[in-house]
Scaffold this motif. Structure first.
Motif, PDB file in Angstrom:
ATOM      1  N   ASN A  30       0.800  -1.230   0.000  1.00 58.92           N
ATOM      2  CA  ASN A  30       0.000   0.000   0.000  1.00 58.92           C
ATOM      3  C   ASN A  30       0.833   1.280   0.000  1.00 58.92           C
ATOM      4  O   ASN A  30       0.423   2.286   0.570  1.00 58.92           O
ATOM      5  CB  ASN A  30      -0.970   0.022   1.184  1.00 58.92           C
ATOM      6  CG  ASN A  30      -1.941  -1.112   1.147  1.00 58.92           C
ATOM      7  OD1 ASN A  30      -2.408  -1.508   0.083  1.00 58.92           O
ATOM      8  ND2 ASN A  30      -2.239  -1.684   2.311  1.00 58.92           N
ATOM      9  N   ALA A  48      10.194   9.711   4.297  1.00 58.33           N
ATOM     10  CA  ALA A  48       9.058   8.921   4.776  1.00 58.33           C
ATOM     11  C   ALA A  48       8.382   8.208   3.621  1.00 58.33           C
ATOM     12  O   ALA A  48       8.113   8.818   2.591  1.00 58.33           O
ATOM     13  CB  ALA A  48       8.045   9.840   5.463  1.00 58.33           C
ATOM     14  N   LEU A  50       4.944   6.511   2.725  1.00 60.91           N
ATOM     15  CA  LEU A  50       3.581   6.616   3.257  1.00 60.91           C
ATOM     16  C   LEU A  50       2.630   5.648   2.587  1.00 60.91           C
ATOM     17  O   LEU A  50       2.776   5.332   1.407  1.00 60.91           O
ATOM     18  CB  LEU A  50       3.083   8.047   3.066  1.00 60.91           C
ATOM     19  CG  LEU A  50       3.991   9.134   3.635  1.00 60.91           C
ATOM     20  CD1 LEU A  50       3.530  10.498   3.167  1.00 60.91           C
ATOM     21  CD2 LEU A  50       4.061   9.051   5.147  1.00 60.91           C
ATOM     22  N   ASP A  51       1.616   5.222   3.351  1.00 58.47           N
ATOM     23  CA  ASP A  51       0.597   4.329   2.797  1.00 58.47           C
ATOM     24  C   ASP A  51      -0.597   5.129   2.300  1.00 58.47           C
ATOM     25  O   ASP A  51      -0.573   6.369   2.274  1.00 58.47           O
ATOM     26  CB  ASP A  51       0.195   3.256   3.814  1.00 58.47           C
ATOM     27  CG  ASP A  51      -0.597   3.791   5.001  1.00 58.47           C
ATOM     28  OD1 ASP A  51      -0.986   4.987   5.023  1.00 58.47           O
ATOM     29  OD2 ASP A  51      -0.840   3.003   5.926  1.00 58.47           O
ATOM     30  N   ASP A  52      -1.671   4.426   1.921  1.00 63.74           N
ATOM     31  CA  ASP A  52      -2.881   5.062   1.382  1.00 63.74           C
ATOM     32  C   ASP A  52      -3.527   6.045   2.355  1.00 63.74           C
ATOM     33  O   ASP A  52      -4.234   6.960   1.938  1.00 63.74           O
ATOM     34  CB  ASP A  52      -3.921   3.992   1.006  1.00 63.74           C
ATOM     35  CG  ASP A  52      -3.436   3.083  -0.098  1.00 63.74           C
ATOM     36  OD1 ASP A  52      -2.576   3.500  -0.886  1.00 63.74           O
ATOM     37  OD2 ASP A  52      -3.918   1.943  -0.170  1.00 63.74           O
ATOM     38  N   ASN A  53      -3.305   5.859   3.643  1.00 62.55           N
ATOM     39  CA  ASN A  53      -3.872   6.738   4.670  1.00 62.55           C
ATOM     40  C   ASN A  53      -2.873   7.771   5.172  1.00 62.55           C
ATOM     41  O   ASN A  53      -3.077   8.368   6.231  1.00 62.55           O
ATOM     42  CB  ASN A  53      -4.385   5.904   5.850  1.00 62.55           C
ATOM     43  CG  ASN A  53      -5.516   4.996   5.446  1.00 62.55           C
ATOM     44  OD1 ASN A  53      -6.428   5.412   4.725  1.00 62.55           O
ATOM     45  ND2 ASN A  53      -5.458   3.753   5.863  1.00 62.55           N
ATOM     46  N   GLN A  54      -1.786   7.946   4.414  1.00 62.24           N
ATOM     47  CA  GLN A  54      -0.718   8.879   4.771  1.00 62.24           C
ATOM     48  C   GLN A  54      -0.066   8.543   6.115  1.00 62.24           C
ATOM     49  O   GLN A  54       0.424   9.422   6.821  1.00 62.24           O
ATOM     50  CB  GLN A  54      -1.232  10.332   4.767  1.00 62.24           C
ATOM     51  CG  GLN A  54      -1.803  10.766   3.441  1.00 62.24           C
ATOM     52  CD  GLN A  54      -0.810  10.612   2.285  1.00 62.24           C
ATOM     53  OE1 GLN A  54       0.303  11.085   2.363  1.00 62.24           O
ATOM     54  NE2 GLN A  54      -1.203   9.942   1.235  1.00 62.24           N
ATOM     55  N   GLN A  55      -0.059   7.250   6.448  1.00 64.60           N
ATOM     56  CA  GLN A  55       0.611   6.760   7.645  1.00 64.60           C
ATOM     57  C   GLN A  55       2.011   6.298   7.264  1.00 64.60           C
ATOM     58  O   GLN A  55       2.227   5.754   6.179  1.00 64.60           O
ATOM     59  CB  GLN A  55      -0.167   5.609   8.278  1.00 64.60           C
ATOM     60  CG  GLN A  55      -1.558   5.995   8.751  1.00 64.60           C
ATOM     61  CD  GLN A  55      -1.522   7.034   9.851  1.00 64.60           C
ATOM     62  OE1 GLN A  55      -0.844   6.871  10.843  1.00 64.60           O
ATOM     63  NE2 GLN A  55      -2.251   8.127   9.648  1.00 64.60           N
ATOM     64  N   LEU A  56       2.944   6.468   8.175  1.00 59.44           N
ATOM     65  CA  LEU A  56       4.332   6.103   7.924  1.00 59.44           C
ATOM     66  C   LEU A  56       4.502   4.587   7.889  1.00 59.44           C
ATOM     67  O   LEU A  56       4.202   3.895   8.849  1.00 59.44           O
ATOM     68  CB  LEU A  56       5.224   6.699   9.021  1.00 59.44           C
ATOM     69  CG  LEU A  56       6.718   6.482   8.877  1.00 59.44           C
ATOM     70  CD1 LEU A  56       7.253   7.219   7.658  1.00 59.44           C
ATOM     71  CD2 LEU A  56       7.436   6.950  10.132  1.00 59.44           C
ATOM     72  N   LEU A  57       4.959   4.075   6.743  1.00 59.46           N
ATOM     73  CA  LEU A  57       5.288   2.656   6.613  1.00 59.46           C
ATOM     74  C   LEU A  57       6.753   2.404   6.950  1.00 59.46           C
ATOM     75  O   LEU A  57       7.098   1.404   7.567  1.00 59.46           O
ATOM     76  CB  LEU A  57       5.047   2.172   5.181  1.00 59.46           C
ATOM     77  CG  LEU A  57       3.620   2.073   4.697  1.00 59.46           C
ATOM     78  CD1 LEU A  57       3.596   1.748   3.211  1.00 59.46           C
ATOM     79  CD2 LEU A  57       2.881   1.008   5.477  1.00 59.46           C
TER      80      LEU A  57
END
Length: 82
Positions: A30, A48, A50-57
């Protein structure tokens, strides 16, 4: 998550890291974006993923030079054949 203290010190290292992301070599799911950012607690710069929810992967620390000069590479990709 930034799980180690390795610092990306050069634009060549940043390019290598971005290629790993672009080609899926790190096996992250994602991925929707890559950004340069600073840690809110201490102002330390990092790249950074980021995933689909703008969360740090995934994150990697970067030097100040890479933070200042790598913005176009992060914004537009490596532009080289894989």
């Amino acid at each position: 998550m930034i799980s180690d203290n390795h610092v990306i010190e050069s634009l060549d290292e940043l390019e290598t890291f971005l290629r790993l992301i672009e080609t899926g070599a790190l096996g992250l799911d994602n991925v929707s974006g890559i950004a340069l950012a600073t840690n809110n607690a201490n102002g330390r710069p990092f790249v950074a993923v980021l995933d689909d929810n703008q969360q740090l992967l995934l994150g990697r620390w970067v030097s100040q030079e890479v933070f200042e000069n790598g913005k176009d590479m992060v914004r537009y990709g490596t532009k080289k054949p894989h």
